[in-house]
Scaffold this active site. Structure first.
Site, PDB file in Angstrom:
ATOM      1  N   GLY A 156     -12.249   9.666   3.963  1.00 41.81           N
ATOM      2  CA  GLY A 156     -11.838  10.982   3.490  1.00 41.81           C
ATOM      3  C   GLY A 156     -12.791  11.566   2.483  1.00 41.81           C
ATOM      4  O   GLY A 156     -13.552  10.854   1.815  1.00 41.81           O
ATOM      5  N   PRO A 158     -13.950  13.499  -1.045  1.00 44.92           N
ATOM      6  CA  PRO A 158     -13.515  13.290  -2.428  1.00 44.92           C
ATOM      7  C   PRO A 158     -12.321  14.185  -2.768  1.00 44.92           C
ATOM      8  O   PRO A 158     -12.113  15.239  -2.171  1.00 44.92           O
ATOM      9  CB  PRO A 158     -14.759  13.683  -3.248  1.00 44.92           C
ATOM     10  CG  PRO A 158     -15.911  13.504  -2.311  1.00 44.92           C
ATOM     11  CD  PRO A 158     -15.388  13.860  -0.958  1.00 44.92           C
ATOM     12  N   LYS A 162      -7.476   9.264  -2.120  1.00 47.03           N
ATOM     13  CA  LYS A 162      -7.674   7.941  -1.515  1.00 47.03           C
ATOM     14  C   LYS A 162      -7.363   6.819  -2.501  1.00 47.03           C
ATOM     15  O   LYS A 162      -6.696   5.836  -2.146  1.00 47.03           O
ATOM     16  CB  LYS A 162      -9.118   7.810  -1.003  1.00 47.03           C
ATOM     17  CG  LYS A 162      -9.460   8.738   0.140  1.00 47.03           C
ATOM     18  CD  LYS A 162     -10.837   8.457   0.710  1.00 47.03           C
ATOM     19  CE  LYS A 162     -11.929   8.613  -0.325  1.00 47.03           C
ATOM     20  NZ  LYS A 162     -12.026   9.980  -0.872  1.00 47.03           N
ATOM     21  N   SER A 163      -7.850   6.946  -3.724  1.00 44.76           N
ATOM     22  CA  SER A 163      -7.598   5.890  -4.706  1.00 44.76           C
ATOM     23  C   SER A 163      -6.116   5.789  -5.050  1.00 44.76           C
ATOM     24  O   SER A 163      -5.583   4.694  -5.257  1.00 44.76           O
ATOM     25  CB  SER A 163      -8.417   6.147  -5.976  1.00 44.76           C
ATOM     26  OG  SER A 163      -9.805   6.051  -5.707  1.00 44.76           O
ATOM     27  N   ASP A 295     -12.265   0.983  -0.707  1.00 41.14           N
ATOM     28  CA  ASP A 295     -12.017   2.338  -1.187  1.00 41.14           C
ATOM     29  C   ASP A 295     -13.344   3.078  -1.310  1.00 41.14           C
ATOM     30  O   ASP A 295     -14.130   2.826  -2.224  1.00 41.14           O
ATOM     31  CB  ASP A 295     -11.289   2.278  -2.539  1.00 41.14           C
ATOM     32  CG  ASP A 295     -10.870   3.653  -3.037  1.00 41.14           C
ATOM     33  OD1 ASP A 295     -10.996   4.619  -2.270  1.00 41.14           O
ATOM     34  OD2 ASP A 295     -10.424   3.749  -4.196  1.00 41.14           O
ATOM     35  N   CYS A 327      -6.422  16.630   3.269  1.00 40.40           N
ATOM     36  CA  CYS A 327      -5.656  17.501   2.379  1.00 40.40           C
ATOM     37  C   CYS A 327      -5.954  18.963   2.687  1.00 40.40           C
ATOM     38  O   CYS A 327      -7.104  19.406   2.601  1.00 40.40           O
ATOM     39  CB  CYS A 327      -5.993  17.188   0.919  1.00 40.40           C
ATOM     40  SG  CYS A 327      -4.929  18.025  -0.251  1.00 40.40           S
ATOM     41  N   GLU A 533      23.895  -8.659  -7.329  1.00 40.29           N
ATOM     42  CA  GLU A 533      23.167  -9.735  -8.003  1.00 40.29           C
ATOM     43  C   GLU A 533      22.794 -10.840  -7.023  1.00 40.29           C
ATOM     44  O   GLU A 533      23.442 -11.024  -5.974  1.00 40.29           O
ATOM     45  CB  GLU A 533      24.040 -10.304  -9.134  1.00 40.29           C
ATOM     46  CG  GLU A 533      23.453 -11.501  -9.886  1.00 40.29           C
ATOM     47  CD  GLU A 533      22.160 -11.182 -10.623  1.00 40.29           C
ATOM     48  OE1 GLU A 533      21.180 -10.840  -9.934  1.00 40.29           O
ATOM     49  OE2 GLU A 533      22.130 -11.290 -11.852  1.00 40.29           O
ATOM     50  N   HIS A 601      21.618  -5.541 -11.795  1.00 38.66           N
ATOM     51  CA  HIS A 601      21.779  -6.871 -12.378  1.00 38.66           C
ATOM     52  C   HIS A 601      20.402  -7.446 -12.711  1.00 38.66           C
ATOM     53  O   HIS A 601      19.372  -6.890 -12.338  1.00 38.66           O
ATOM     54  CB  HIS A 601      22.535  -7.774 -11.403  1.00 38.66           C
ATOM     55  CG  HIS A 601      23.819  -7.159 -10.919  1.00 38.66           C
ATOM     56  ND1 HIS A 601      25.024  -7.349 -11.552  1.00 38.66           N
ATOM     57  CD2 HIS A 601      24.068  -6.330  -9.871  1.00 38.66           C
ATOM     58  CE1 HIS A 601      25.967  -6.676 -10.918  1.00 38.66           C
ATOM     59  NE2 HIS A 601      25.418  -6.045  -9.891  1.00 38.66           N
TER      60      HIS A 601
END
Length: 670
Positions: A156, A158, A162-163, A295, A327, A533, A601
């Site tokens: 992808g 910048p 991604k990070s 990455d 994006c 629990e 719990h």
């Protein structure tokens, strides 16, 4: 013969043994000739002794003649059923006094022929605590099952998150006990360029906002856990000269460095990507890793082809999964770019000039960008395309439970501003007696805790709304000098329309703690069985002192391995089982855009805290989560914002604990 086969189809498959008489009046009986044994007269009668037929008369022949004589397949029974019937030849066997044959254990072999097995081992589901096999006794991905290990290659431009995605995946898989690490090519680049000291290059960027630094001092005597340190190369020999083509101190890190027309820089970036990949492969193949995440932008087919070839040279059976972050949302891009301005490349620099340079860097990548698609599909490579941080997901050819689980997890992402609160129930009767489990009611002090919790949460809810509206009013883009706080990309939605959910377990002490929320129509209260629990099995209702006295071996086993220990008895669980049943709960928490308060719990709170705070497996079972602690988690585009509050019983309120750090419990009854 045809008559015989027709008979077989209609006769019972396993006839009952019948005896027509009692031999010479055994047990006081008398001779009978009606075809029934004494056993059929009354369930309380003693069993009759069967009379063996002459060995010379085959059973099947005798039975066939008798049945044929009674007119079966030809009408009705003309006379009673013969007196002797046996269900199998074994009923005529005599007991032997000879010693039995020794058992010969099976020897592993290649079934069907003598050709050695050449196909790889089958890969399948591995869930720690829920699956076990000879190859994987702890349920984790074993070294033998290399094909189940996974290399995730991010793709992808910048500022596409991604990070953010890699950190979420790492946290989720590590929480499920699958060893996962991130290997960031940008970190290596900055070390080579001299921006970051070599000792600080790691899979996690250490900033004050990074949650991993907030919880670094954990459990093991208060010492800091080491970061994921990547060993940096001593040289980047691209032309066999023994020296890098560009001296690190002179390396330009502006947008020109990322221009695909800059051949020297392209070769350098390519070599750094391959070196980082080699470290990732060492982690998977030599250090027991299950998932390694690379990455980087990896924005061209040429780069991705190089990576795939390198992986297959090292180990052809390793799984490869591409994840591309795309994006289109301009608000999201704005938030991501602003976040980049506070990153290591632009930290403490003029934000306006930094923004111009970063946009130029993105344009340089865009000029050569090739999204996932035809090449990956032609080469049968699995991939996931994630559009606008999970609003749309495209999957291709996913294989294996890890890839499928990751794809499902990615669909839960959202960046909506909200608060997640976690606390234990108020004091219960069994808490006073230090008993495990049970379903006791709250004490009077426990009810007061529930009332204080309701008043405090209601106050913080109103306070949070005011703060968010204030941030919207002050938001600037580009940011002003000194303003590095990234905005929420989804702040334009109506904040007052958010619901506030209160989730409890199905147990009385949890439900009663939420009674004041239940009485307020502004809260949505729901009880979940998965929040119950941890079940202590046979030890439910006992104290740890009683267990240590009566079952010292079990007590010692639990102390030796609290995470892997499972309580004996029907329904007994351990922490790994709790992690497994909370998997869907965590994904639901990630998915919803509403506020949520979880009243649960100790074991459940420990497991949930471990997920959100990215704690290690050694920390989960020993995390100190006493009664009266309240934790606030606010998801951010860069991680989470965390706060802890301690119940002030005298004031009926909660006081914030500054600089709270998780610690190891000192309570024996935990």
């Amino acid at each position: 013969m045809n008559h015989f086969f027709g008979l077989s189809a209609t006769a019972p498959s396993s006839p009952t043994v019948h005896t027509s008489n009692y031999v010479n009046g055994v047990n006081g009986g008398k001779h009978r000739d009606d075809g029934y044994s004494r056993a059929t007269e009354s369930p309380t009668d003693e069993k009759a002794l069967p009379v063996l037929p002459p060995p010379s008369v085959p059973y099947w022949s005798q039975s066939l003649n008798n049945i044929e004589g009674n007119g079966i397949n030809g009408g009705r029974f003309d006379k009673p059923i013969p007196s002797r019937q046996y269900d199998s030849p074994y009923s005529r066997s005599l007991s032997s006094t000879a010693p039995g044959s020794p058992r010969i254990p099976p020897v592993r072999q290649n079934s069907g022929n003598h050709t050695p097995r050449i196909r790889p081992h089958a890969t399948t589901l591995n869930i720690p605590g829920m699956t076990r096999s000879k190859a994987s006794p702890d349920g984790r991905i074993p070294d033998r099952d290399v094909a189940a290990k996974l290399v995730i290659i991010m793709v992808g431009l910048p500022a596409r998150g991604k990070s953010y995605i890699t950190k979420k995946i790492q946290r989720y898989l590590n929480w499920q006990q699958h060893n996962t690490k991130i290997f960031n090519v940008g970190n290596r680049r900055r070390v080579v360029a001299g921006i970051t000291p070599a000792g600080q290059c790691s899979g996690k960027t250490a900033t004050k906002d990074d949650v991993s630094t907030q919880v670094a001092t954990i459990l093991s005597g208060g010492h800091n856990h080491p970061d994921i340190v990547i060993e940096e190369p001593s040289k980047l020999d691209l032309d066999n000269s023994g020296k890098p083509p560009v001296p690190p101190e002179a390396m330009d890190q502006s947008a020109k460095f990322f221009d695909p027309k800059n051949e020297a820089a392209s070769k350098l970036r390519e070599q750094m990507a391959l070196d980082t990949l080699d470290e990732l492969l060492d982690y998977l193949l030599k250090q027991g890793g299950a998932v390694g995440i690379l990455d980087a932008t990896n924005s061209t087919v040429h780069r991705r082809k190089l990576l795939v070839e390198r992986i297959r040279q090292r180990e052809p059976k390793l799984g490869i999964l591409f994840i591309e972050s795309i994006c289109h949302d301009q608000n999201l891009l704005e938030a991501n770019m602003r976040l980049k301005l506070s990153g290591p490349d632009y930290k403490d620099k003029d934000p306006v000039k930094s923004l111009e340079d970063f946009k130029a860097r993105v344009k340089a990548y865009e000029s050569a960008y090739e999204p996932l698609g035809k090449w990956e599909e032609d080469n049968d490579l699995q991939y996931i395309q994630m559009i606008d941080v999970g609003r749309k997901i495209i999957n291709f050819r996913l294989r294996g439970f890890l890839s499928g689980g990751i794809a499902s997890y990615l669909t839960t992402f959202n960046l909506s501003p909200r608060q997640i609160w976690i606390t234990r129930h108020g004091q219960s009767v069994d808490n006073q007696l230090h008993k495990l489990g049970g379903n006791s009611e709250l004490t009077e002090r426990g009810h007061y805790y529930g009332e204080a919790l309701y008043r405090f949460i209601t106050h913080k809810r109103k306070e949070w709304l005011v703060e968010q509206k204030d941030k919207i009013a002050k938001a600037n883009f580009p940011p002003q000098p000194g303003d590095y706080t990234p905005p929420y990309p989804e702040l334009d939605q109506e904040l007052e329309d958010k619901n506030f959910c209160v989730w409890t377990s199905m147990l009385k002490r949890s439900i009663e703690t939420a009674e004041y929320f239940e009485a307020d129509d502004d809260y949505d209260v729901k009880a979940w069985e998965m929040l119950n629990e941890l079940n202590a099995g046979d030890f439910e209702g006992m104290t740890y002192e009683e267990i240590a006295e009566k079952y010292p071996e079990e007590y010692a086993k639990r102390n030796a391995d609290k995470l892997g220990y499972v309580y004996p008895g029907v329904g007994g669980e351990g922490y790994l089982q709790v992690i497994s049943r909370l998997r869907d709960m965590v994904r639901e928490i990630e998915r919803i855009t509403d506020h949520v308060l979880i009243i649960a719990h100790r074991s459940v709170c420990r497991v949930l805290m471990a997920y959100f705070m990215d704690l290690t497996r050694d920390d989960i079972a020993d995390l100190d989560v006493p009664l009266g602690m309240l934790y606030s988690i606010e998801p951010k585009p860069y991680g989470i914002e965390f706060h802890a509050y301690r119940y002030n019983e005298a004031m009926g309120w909660f006081d914030e604990v500054p600089n709270y750090k998780p610690r190891k419990t000192v309570d024996r009854n935990s």
